[in-house]
Design a protein around this motif. Structure first.
Motif, mmCIF file in Angstrom:
data_model
loop_
_atom_site.group_PDB
_atom_site.id
_atom_site.type_symbol
_atom_site.label_atom_id
_atom_site.label_comp_id
_atom_site.label_asym_id
_atom_site.label_seq_id
_atom_site.Cartn_x
_atom_site.Cartn_y
_atom_site.Cartn_z
ATOM 1 N N GLN A 160 0.829 -1.208 0.000
ATOM 2 C CA GLN A 160 0.000 0.000 0.000
ATOM 3 C C GLN A 160 0.866 1.261 0.000
ATOM 4 N N LEU A 161 1.926 1.250 0.806
ATOM 5 C CA LEU A 161 2.832 2.397 0.844
ATOM 6 C C LEU A 161 3.500 2.604 -0.508
ATOM 7 N N ALA A 162 3.852 1.496 -1.160
ATOM 8 C CA ALA A 162 4.489 1.596 -2.474
ATOM 9 C C ALA A 162 3.528 2.200 -3.496
ATOM 10 N N GLN A 163 2.279 1.761 -3.481
ATOM 11 C CA GLN A 163 1.308 2.277 -4.442
ATOM 12 C C GLN A 163 1.063 3.769 -4.255
ATOM 13 N N ALA A 164 1.165 4.242 -3.014
ATOM 14 C CA ALA A 164 0.906 5.656 -2.729
ATOM 15 C C ALA A 164 2.124 6.538 -2.983
ATOM 16 N N ALA A 165 3.295 5.939 -3.180
ATOM 17 C CA ALA A 165 4.534 6.706 -3.341
ATOM 18 C C ALA A 165 4.725 7.132 -4.798
ATOM 19 N N PRO A 166 5.460 8.222 -5.028
ATOM 20 C CA PRO A 166 5.638 8.727 -6.399
ATOM 21 C C PRO A 166 6.275 7.718 -7.347
ATOM 22 N N TYR A 167 7.216 6.899 -6.849
ATOM 23 C CA TYR A 167 7.913 5.951 -7.715
ATOM 24 C C TYR A 167 7.398 4.524 -7.559
ATOM 25 N N GLN A 168 6.241 4.373 -6.936
ATOM 26 C CA GLN A 168 5.645 3.050 -6.750
ATOM 27 C C GLN A 168 6.545 2.120 -5.936
ATOM 28 N N ARG A 169 7.345 2.699 -5.044
ATOM 29 C CA ARG A 169 8.207 1.935 -4.145
ATOM 30 C C ARG A 169 8.161 2.581 -2.766
ATOM 31 N N PRO A 170 8.348 1.798 -1.691
ATOM 32 C CA PRO A 170 8.381 2.394 -0.344
ATOM 33 C C PRO A 170 9.531 3.389 -0.216
ATOM 34 N N THR A 171 9.310 4.412 0.596
ATOM 35 C CA THR A 171 10.313 5.457 0.802
ATOM 36 C C THR A 171 10.614 5.589 2.288
ATOM 37 N N MET A 172 11.900 5.712 2.614
ATOM 38 C CA MET A 172 12.327 5.870 4.000
ATOM 39 C C MET A 172 12.948 7.246 4.190
ATOM 40 N N ARG A 173 12.667 7.855 5.349
ATOM 41 C CA ARG A 173 13.341 9.099 5.725
ATOM 42 C C ARG A 173 14.607 8.737 6.505
ATOM 43 N N PHE A 174 15.723 9.258 6.030
ATOM 44 C CA PHE A 174 17.035 9.001 6.623
ATOM 45 C C PHE A 174 17.582 10.328 7.124
ATOM 46 N N GLU A 175 17.941 10.385 8.406
ATOM 47 C CA GLU A 175 18.532 11.596 8.972
ATOM 48 C C GLU A 175 19.755 11.202 9.788
ATOM 49 N N ALA A 176 20.815 11.997 9.649
ATOM 50 C CA ALA A 176 22.061 11.667 10.343
ATOM 51 C C ALA A 176 22.940 12.902 10.429
ATOM 52 N N GLN A 177 23.901 12.833 11.327
ATOM 53 C CA GLN A 177 24.983 13.811 11.399
ATOM 54 C C GLN A 177 26.216 13.145 10.810
ATOM 55 N N ALA A 178 26.883 13.856 9.905
ATOM 56 C CA ALA A 178 27.958 13.203 9.157
ATOM 57 C C ALA A 178 29.103 14.163 8.902
ATOM 58 N N SER A 179 30.286 13.589 8.775
ATOM 59 C CA SER A 179 31.406 14.342 8.220
ATOM 60 C C SER A 179 31.263 14.319 6.702
ATOM 61 N N PHE A 180 32.011 15.172 6.029
ATOM 62 C CA PHE A 180 31.922 15.215 4.575
ATOM 63 C C PHE A 180 32.419 13.901 3.970
ATOM 64 N N ARG A 181 33.523 13.414 4.498
ATOM 65 C CA ARG A 181 34.067 12.153 3.999
ATOM 66 C C ARG A 181 33.113 10.997 4.293
ATOM 67 N N GLY A 182 32.508 11.011 5.481
ATOM 68 C CA GLY A 182 31.586 9.940 5.836
ATOM 69 C C GLY A 182 30.361 9.918 4.937
ATOM 70 N N LEU A 183 29.841 11.095 4.596
ATOM 71 C CA LEU A 183 28.676 11.148 3.720
ATOM 72 C C LEU A 183 29.011 10.592 2.342
ATOM 73 N N MET A 184 30.170 10.969 1.800
ATOM 74 C CA MET A 184 30.572 10.447 0.501
ATOM 75 C C MET A 184 30.734 8.931 0.551
ATOM 76 N N GLN A 185 31.292 8.429 1.642
ATOM 77 C CA GLN A 185 31.462 6.981 1.786
ATOM 78 C C GLN A 185 30.105 6.286 1.831
ATOM 79 N N PHE A 186 29.152 6.888 2.538
ATOM 80 C CA PHE A 186 27.814 6.303 2.624
ATOM 81 C C PHE A 186 27.145 6.277 1.253
ATOM 82 N N LEU A 187 27.214 7.392 0.525
ATOM 83 C CA LEU A 187 26.574 7.454 -0.790
ATOM 84 C C LEU A 187 27.212 6.466 -1.760
ATOM 85 N N ASP A 188 28.532 6.361 -1.720
ATOM 86 C CA ASP A 188 29.206 5.377 -2.575
ATOM 87 C C ASP A 188 28.771 3.960 -2.216
ATOM 88 N N GLY A 189 28.553 3.724 -0.932
ATOM 89 C CA GLY A 189 28.210 2.383 -0.481
ATOM 90 C C GLY A 189 26.812 1.940 -0.856
#
Length: 230
Positions: A160-189
């Motif tokens: 149901q959540l997927a059908q209601a979402a813009p891309y037809q997939r479930p969406t999660m809210r992600f919030e964090a405190q990060a260093s610049f290097r850590g954020l790049m590492q997370f995105l690459d991962g």
């Protein structure tokens, strides 16, 4: 222009030594934040958009086949039955090609008919954030009611959540405190996760704690907010 440069020079002279040392750090932070945002929005969203487009195309085709109107005689113009048949065959062929493309994309996304892949993906995201030394403060599904938070949703609720979402997939809210290097590492991962996870919205805010008098300025960090489509 000269007046602006003169004014900027005066403001610079009025800054204390600690504030002057902090300016290049904040400038570097903003540059790295921009690079992080660019990286986040070119990694997986193309695949996600293709899947959403194909899903919507198939839904429209299914609805059209169920609600096809009966056209009165003479409303088809001058086209012959043979031409109309060729056009219909071409449309059916295109639909089949798009269905095959969608079927090829599906294995890259976590199945929604069982909860185990979703749990595996959340655990992998958490481990990825910890490995990048991010201080994860929020990771929860979007669209859940207040009373549903804190308990795992059923497979039916996930669909149901997927059908209601813009891309037809479930969406999660992600919030964090990060260093610049850590954020790049997370995105690459994100590309190493067992299923596709695409950032579809990103907010970065640079924070810097004031340093006590006489001490070197403290390194700034990023307040990160992202919507991740699974």
């Amino acid at each position: 222009m000269k007046r602006w440069l003169s004014s900027a020079g005066e403001r610079w002279q009025r800054l204390g030594e600690a504030e002057r040392r902090r300016v290049p750090l904040i400038a570097a932070a903003l540059l790295l934040a921009a690079l992080s945002a660019l990286h986040a929005f070119v990694a997986h969203p193309a695949r996600l958009k293709a899947r959403g487009d194909l899903t919507r195309l198939e839904q429209r085709a299914r609805q059209a086949s169920q609600q096809a109107p009966v056209l009165p005689p003479g409303s088809l113009g001058a086209r012959s039955p043979a031409a109309l048949a060729r056009e219909a065959a071409g449309l059916r062929g295109e639909l089949e090609r798009q269905r095959a493309r969608l079927a090829a994309l599906e294995p890259a996304f976590a199945p929604l008919d069982t909860l185990e892949p979703g749990r595996e993906l959340v655990a992998a995201l958490t481990a990825l954030a910890e490995g990048a030394d991010l201080n994860l403060t929020r990771l929860e599904l979007q669209g859940l009611k207040r009373e549903e938070q804190g308990q795992p949703p059923s497979a039916e609720r996930m669909r149901q959540l997927a059908q209601a979402a813009p891309y037809q997939r479930p969406t999660m809210r992600f919030e964090a405190q990060a260093s610049f290097r850590g954020l790049m590492q997370f995105l690459d991962g994100l590309s190493t996760l067992p299923y596709t996870v695409a950032p579809v919205w990103l907010s970065l805010e640079v924070r810097a704690a004031p340093a006590p008098a006489g001490e070197a300025p403290r390194l700034p960090w990023l307040e990160v907010k992202m919507d991740l489509t699974l």
